[in-house]
Design a protein around this motif. Structure first.
Motif, PDB file in Angstrom:
ATOM      1  N   ALA A  99      43.240   5.227   1.826  1.00 57.89           N
ATOM      2  CA  ALA A  99      42.299   4.148   1.501  1.00 57.89           C
ATOM      3  C   ALA A  99      41.678   4.321   0.114  1.00 57.89           C
ATOM      4  CB  ALA A  99      41.189   4.103   2.555  1.00 57.89           C
ATOM      5  N   VAL A 100      41.887   5.504  -0.476  1.00 56.20           N
ATOM      6  CA  VAL A 100      41.320   5.753  -1.811  1.00 56.20           C
ATOM      7  C   VAL A 100      42.348   5.303  -2.844  1.00 56.20           C
ATOM      8  CG1 VAL A 100      40.361   7.504  -3.371  1.00 56.20           C
ATOM      9  CG2 VAL A 100      39.951   7.664  -0.901  1.00 56.20           C
ATOM     10  N   ARG A 101      42.070   4.158  -3.460  1.00 58.21           N
ATOM     11  CA  ARG A 101      43.095   3.506  -4.281  1.00 58.21           C
ATOM     12  C   ARG A 101      43.174   4.040  -5.705  1.00 58.21           C
ATOM     13  NH1 ARG A 101      40.767  -2.248  -3.033  1.00 58.21           N
ATOM     14  NH2 ARG A 101      38.941  -0.922  -3.133  1.00 58.21           N
ATOM     15  N   THR A 102      42.135   4.755  -6.153  1.00 60.49           N
ATOM     16  CA  THR A 102      42.189   5.284  -7.522  1.00 60.49           C
ATOM     17  C   THR A 102      42.484   6.779  -7.481  1.00 60.49           C
ATOM     18  OG1 THR A 102      39.808   5.494  -7.401  1.00 60.49           O
ATOM     19  CG2 THR A 102      40.651   3.653  -8.679  1.00 60.49           C
ATOM     20  N   LYS A 103      43.133   7.243  -8.540  1.00 58.51           N
ATOM     21  CA  LYS A 103      43.463   8.668  -8.613  1.00 58.51           C
ATOM     22  C   LYS A 103      43.001   9.153  -9.979  1.00 58.51           C
ATOM     23  CE  LYS A 103      47.485  11.610  -8.224  1.00 58.51           C
ATOM     24  NZ  LYS A 103      48.794  11.560  -8.788  1.00 58.51           N
ATOM     25  N   ILE A 104      42.154  10.178 -10.001  1.00 59.13           N
ATOM     26  CA  ILE A 104      41.687  10.707 -11.286  1.00 59.13           C
ATOM     27  C   ILE A 104      42.712  11.717 -11.775  1.00 59.13           C
ATOM     28  CG2 ILE A 104      39.861  12.025 -12.444  1.00 59.13           C
ATOM     29  CD1 ILE A 104      37.932  10.710 -10.367  1.00 59.13           C
ATOM     30  N   ALA A 143      35.950   6.370  -1.641  1.00 58.73           N
ATOM     31  CA  ALA A 143      35.600   7.501  -0.768  1.00 58.73           C
ATOM     32  C   ALA A 143      34.090   7.551  -0.521  1.00 58.73           C
ATOM     33  CB  ALA A 143      36.076   8.805  -1.398  1.00 58.73           C
ATOM     34  N   PHE A 144      33.315   7.325  -1.582  1.00 62.37           N
ATOM     35  CA  PHE A 144      31.861   7.486  -1.445  1.00 62.37           C
ATOM     36  C   PHE A 144      31.201   6.349  -0.662  1.00 62.37           C
ATOM     37  CE2 PHE A 144      29.976  11.066  -3.903  1.00 62.37           C
ATOM     38  CZ  PHE A 144      31.151  11.714  -4.188  1.00 62.37           C
ATOM     39  N   VAL A 145      31.718   5.133  -0.781  1.00 63.91           N
ATOM     40  CA  VAL A 145      31.080   4.007  -0.067  1.00 63.91           C
ATOM     41  C   VAL A 145      31.147   4.234   1.457  1.00 63.91           C
ATOM     42  CG1 VAL A 145      31.139   1.521   0.375  1.00 63.91           C
ATOM     43  CG2 VAL A 145      31.364   2.365  -1.962  1.00 63.91           C
ATOM     44  N   PRO A 146      32.348   4.524   2.025  1.00 63.97           N
ATOM     45  CA  PRO A 146      32.346   4.746   3.482  1.00 63.97           C
ATOM     46  C   PRO A 146      31.556   5.979   3.906  1.00 63.97           C
ATOM     47  CG  PRO A 146      34.550   5.100   2.563  1.00 63.97           C
ATOM     48  CD  PRO A 146      33.702   4.518   1.471  1.00 63.97           C
ATOM     49  N   ALA A 147      31.566   7.028   3.060  1.00 64.09           N
ATOM     50  CA  ALA A 147      30.802   8.237   3.425  1.00 64.09           C
ATOM     51  C   ALA A 147      29.302   7.925   3.446  1.00 64.09           C
ATOM     52  CB  ALA A 147      31.113   9.358   2.429  1.00 64.09           C
ATOM     53  N   ALA A 148      28.840   7.187   2.428  1.00 65.02           N
ATOM     54  CA  ALA A 148      27.410   6.833   2.373  1.00 65.02           C
ATOM     55  C   ALA A 148      27.049   5.899   3.521  1.00 65.02           C
ATOM     56  CB  ALA A 148      27.092   6.176   1.035  1.00 65.02           C
ATOM     57  N   GLU A 149      27.969   4.986   3.843  1.00 67.85           N
ATOM     58  CA  GLU A 149      27.715   4.043   4.945  1.00 67.85           C
ATOM     59  C   GLU A 149      27.575   4.816   6.260  1.00 67.85           C
ATOM     60  OE1 GLU A 149      30.898   1.327   5.801  1.00 67.85           O
ATOM     61  OE2 GLU A 149      29.737   0.283   7.340  1.00 67.85           O
ATOM     62  N   LYS A 150      28.439   5.808   6.438  1.00 70.57           N
ATOM     63  CA  LYS A 150      28.411   6.584   7.687  1.00 70.57           C
ATOM     64  C   LYS A 150      27.054   7.289   7.837  1.00 70.57           C
ATOM     65  CE  LYS A 150      31.312   9.641  10.351  1.00 70.57           C
ATOM     66  NZ  LYS A 150      32.171  10.803  10.308  1.00 70.57           N
ATOM     67  N   ILE A 186      37.853  15.339  -0.543  1.00 70.19           N
ATOM     68  CA  ILE A 186      38.084  13.954  -0.998  1.00 70.19           C
ATOM     69  C   ILE A 186      36.875  13.411  -1.784  1.00 70.19           C
ATOM     70  CG2 ILE A 186      37.245  12.668   1.034  1.00 70.19           C
ATOM     71  CD1 ILE A 186      39.997  11.100   0.751  1.00 70.19           C
ATOM     72  N   LEU A 187      35.744  14.119  -1.652  1.00 71.69           N
ATOM     73  CA  LEU A 187      34.526  13.691  -2.354  1.00 71.69           C
ATOM     74  C   LEU A 187      34.254  14.558  -3.590  1.00 71.69           C
ATOM     75  CD1 LEU A 187      32.293  13.189   0.820  1.00 71.69           C
ATOM     76  CD2 LEU A 187      33.391  11.396  -0.527  1.00 71.69           C
ATOM     77  N   ALA A 188      35.290  15.268  -4.039  1.00 67.37           N
ATOM     78  CA  ALA A 188      35.111  16.190  -5.179  1.00 67.37           C
ATOM     79  C   ALA A 188      34.624  15.458  -6.424  1.00 67.37           C
ATOM     80  CB  ALA A 188      36.420  16.917  -5.463  1.00 67.37           C
ATOM     81  N   GLU A 189      35.092  14.255  -6.638  1.00 69.00           N
ATOM     82  CA  GLU A 189      34.665  13.453  -7.786  1.00 69.00           C
ATOM     83  C   GLU A 189      34.215  12.106  -7.248  1.00 69.00           C
ATOM     84  OE1 GLU A 189      35.619  13.971 -11.307  1.00 69.00           O
ATOM     85  OE2 GLU A 189      37.436  15.179 -11.185  1.00 69.00           O
ATOM     86  N   TYR A 190      33.288  11.438  -7.967  1.00 65.05           N
ATOM     87  CA  TYR A 190      32.848  10.136  -7.491  1.00 65.05           C
ATOM     88  C   TYR A 190      33.996   9.140  -7.548  1.00 65.05           C
ATOM     89  CZ  TYR A 190      30.657   5.751  -6.617  1.00 65.05           C
ATOM     90  OH  TYR A 190      30.374   4.541  -6.042  1.00 65.05           O
ATOM     91  N   GLN A 221      14.831  11.382   4.158  1.00 66.54           N
ATOM     92  CA  GLN A 221      16.186  11.855   4.424  1.00 66.54           C
ATOM     93  C   GLN A 221      16.958  11.845   3.108  1.00 66.54           C
ATOM     94  OE1 GLN A 221      16.318   8.321   6.450  1.00 66.54           O
ATOM     95  NE2 GLN A 221      16.176   9.123   8.534  1.00 66.54           N
ATOM     96  N   ALA A 222      17.963  12.696   3.030  1.00 66.03           N
ATOM     97  CA  ALA A 222      18.817  12.665   1.826  1.00 66.03           C
ATOM     98  C   ALA A 222      20.264  12.711   2.269  1.00 66.03           C
ATOM     99  CB  ALA A 222      18.503  13.846   0.922  1.00 66.03           C
ATOM    100  N   ALA A 223      21.121  12.001   1.551  1.00 60.86           N
ATOM    101  CA  ALA A 223      22.570  12.054   1.799  1.00 60.86           C
ATOM    102  C   ALA A 223      23.177  12.846   0.648  1.00 60.86           C
ATOM    103  CB  ALA A 223      23.150  10.651   1.837  1.00 60.86           C
ATOM    104  N   LEU A 224      23.832  13.936   0.965  1.00 61.51           N
ATOM    105  CA  LEU A 224      24.427  14.800  -0.056  1.00 61.51           C
ATOM    106  C   LEU A 224      25.944  14.742   0.122  1.00 61.51           C
ATOM    107  CD1 LEU A 224      24.060  16.957  -2.247  1.00 61.51           C
ATOM    108  CD2 LEU A 224      23.659  18.642  -0.463  1.00 61.51           C
ATOM    109  N   LEU A 225      26.614  14.064  -0.788  1.00 56.84           N
ATOM    110  CA  LEU A 225      28.050  13.829  -0.673  1.00 56.84           C
ATOM    111  C   LEU A 225      28.777  14.565  -1.793  1.00 56.84           C
ATOM    112  CD1 LEU A 225      27.816   9.912  -0.419  1.00 56.84           C
ATOM    113  CD2 LEU A 225      27.503  11.542   1.429  1.00 56.84           C
ATOM    114  N   GLY A 226      29.852  15.249  -1.477  1.00 61.08           N
ATOM    115  CA  GLY A 226      30.616  15.929  -2.518  1.00 61.08           C
ATOM    116  C   GLY A 226      31.474  17.035  -1.934  1.00 61.08           C
ATOM    117  N   GLN A 227      32.021  17.850  -2.832  1.00 58.63           N
ATOM    118  CA  GLN A 227      32.784  19.020  -2.369  1.00 58.63           C
ATOM    119  C   GLN A 227      32.024  20.273  -2.785  1.00 58.63           C
ATOM    120  OE1 GLN A 227      36.553  19.829  -4.275  1.00 58.63           O
ATOM    121  NE2 GLN A 227      37.279  20.964  -2.501  1.00 58.63           N
ATOM    122  N   GLY A 228      31.815  21.173  -1.824  1.00 57.50           N
ATOM    123  CA  GLY A 228      31.095  22.418  -2.113  1.00 57.50           C
ATOM    124  C   GLY A 228      29.621  22.189  -2.404  1.00 57.50           C
TER     125      GLY A 228
END
Ligand SMILES: Cc1cc2nc3c(=O)[nH]c(=O)nc-3n(C[C@H](O)[C@H](O)[C@H](O)COP(=O)(O)OP(=O)(O)OC[C@H]3O[C@@H](n4cnc5c(N)ncnc54)[C@H](O)[C@@H]3O)c2cc1C
Length: 330
Positions: free
Chosen positions: A188-193, A79-86, A71-75, A41-48
């Motif tokens: 819940a996303v505490r950092t802003k790029i 954002a990525f931890v809950p998405a990967a957990e799901k 929300i997953l446009a950049e690592y 299986q593969a988990a593909l997280l990101g935008q587009g």
């Protein structure tokens, strides 16, 4: 969770394509999954990123879980931890693999904690024994290997770059693409790029170089490193360094090889004025041939090299450089 099945790879992308490390990890996942009789299986997280699912299938995945959201446009960890957990909870794999990259280093331990398991970082090899994952890691600064197993599920590992072979891509492979909603609260996303600046790397990337000319504190100066750069350029290679050489300001920290630097696997590594400390050599376990030039015959680096030259590098490298230049010209 019970009845875990499958080897799940957390995929990474770079410049709109599947990252090379993900193809390598998928190669390992396929080998392990075939041994277990389970799917990859593969988990593909990101935008587009959805169009990249087929590339993951061609590289060995049977099922790709896609979380495609702005929300997953950049690592970003939050954002990525809950998405990967799901995805992990939905896929319920017996093994989860990530690359030993900036993302893998950040995501792996956090994801393991959330899943109630552990992760073996920076594995050099993975195998199945008695139905369990055996994870091999370097220890004592690369002087020995340790094998680990994990009682909890899923069993998790991050995999060192260039330690695993990718499969030959097969565009005719069939697989299933499953879309998963991100459901991440932006609050819940505490950092802003706010800005991203790319450092323009000149020449060949250290990790991809077949020839590396590595310089240590013994090179003695910035000018000395310019000679090494000239040699590396002529040999279509890259310049690497030790931490001591970086600390002395002879070269950029981006060139540091070792435990806290880059891991490389060139066909030829020319170590110039390098003592051969275990922390440096830990980044070179994949080097096929090491040539060392050091004026101290007792230097540790001579324990690792195929050819050793006991000399001041200034008596060797300029002569070698002009010989290479001559050969190239002729
Ligand atoms: C937790 C930790 C992590 C670390 N991570 C890393 C890492 O990732 N990468 C890394 O490189 N180091 C790392 N280090 C540092 C490491 O322990 C060594 O200090 C470092 O690798 C030494 O660098 P060096 O060989 O350039 O310098 P030195 O140990 O000072 O060696 C210089 C060598 O040059 C030779 N020499 C001097 N002049 C000449 C000359 N004219 N011609 C030929 N030879 C000459 C000397 O004989 C000597 O052997 C780490 C240390 C710690 C504690």
């Amino acid at each position: 969770m019970a009845n875990e099945s499958g080897v799940l790879v957390i995929a990474e992308t770079a410049d709109g394509a599947v990252a090379g490390i993900t193809l390598e990890v998928l190669g390992a996942a396929r080998r392990l999954a075939d041994g277990l009789g389970q799917p990859v299986q593969a988990a593909l997280l990101g935008q587009g990123v959805e169009p990249l699912a087929q590339a993951l299938i061609a590289a060995g995945a049977d099922k790709v879980y896609v979380v495609d959201a702005p929300i997953l446009a950049e690592y970003q960890t939050d954002a990525f931890v809950p998405a990967a957990e799901k995805v992990c909870r939905e896929a319920n794999p017996s093994i989860v693999l990530l690359g030993q990259t900036d993302v893998g280093r950040d995501l792996g331990p956090r994801l393991a904690f959330r899943l109630g398991t552990a992760v073996a970082m920076d594995c050099l090899d993975l195998a199945i024994s008695g139905g369990r994952l055996v994870m091999t890691r370097a220890c004592y600064g690369g002087n020995a290997n340790a094998q680990h197993t994990c009682k909890a599920m899923p069993q998790m590992a991050t995999v060192r770059v260039k330690s695993q072979e990718p499969l030959a891509p097969d565009a005719s492979r069939q697989g299933q693409v499953i879309k998963v909603a991100a459901d991440i609260d932006p609050a819940a996303v505490r950092t802003k790029i706010t800005d991203r600046r790319k450092v323009e790397a000149e020449g060949i990337r250290l990790e991809d170089a077949e020839v590396i000319v590595g310089g240590g504190r013994g090179v003695g100066s910035l000018e000395g490193f310019q000679t090494l750069t000239e040699l590396a350029d002529l040999m279509k290679g890259a310049v690497g360094s030790t931490r001591a050489a970086c600390d002395a300001g002879f070269c950029s920290v981006a060139t540091q090889i070792g435990l806290t630097g880059k891991v490389v696997s060139p066909a030829l590594y020319i170590a110039v004025g390098i003592s051969g400390a275990s922390q440096h050599m830990a980044g070179l376990s994949g080097a096929k041939n090491i040539v060392a030039i050091n004026k101290d015959p007792e230097a540790n680096v001579f324990r690792y090299c195929r050819y050793g030259i006991v000399s001041d590098w200034k008596a060797v490298v300029p002569t070698f450089l002009s010989k290479v230049r001559q050969l190239k010209a002729g």
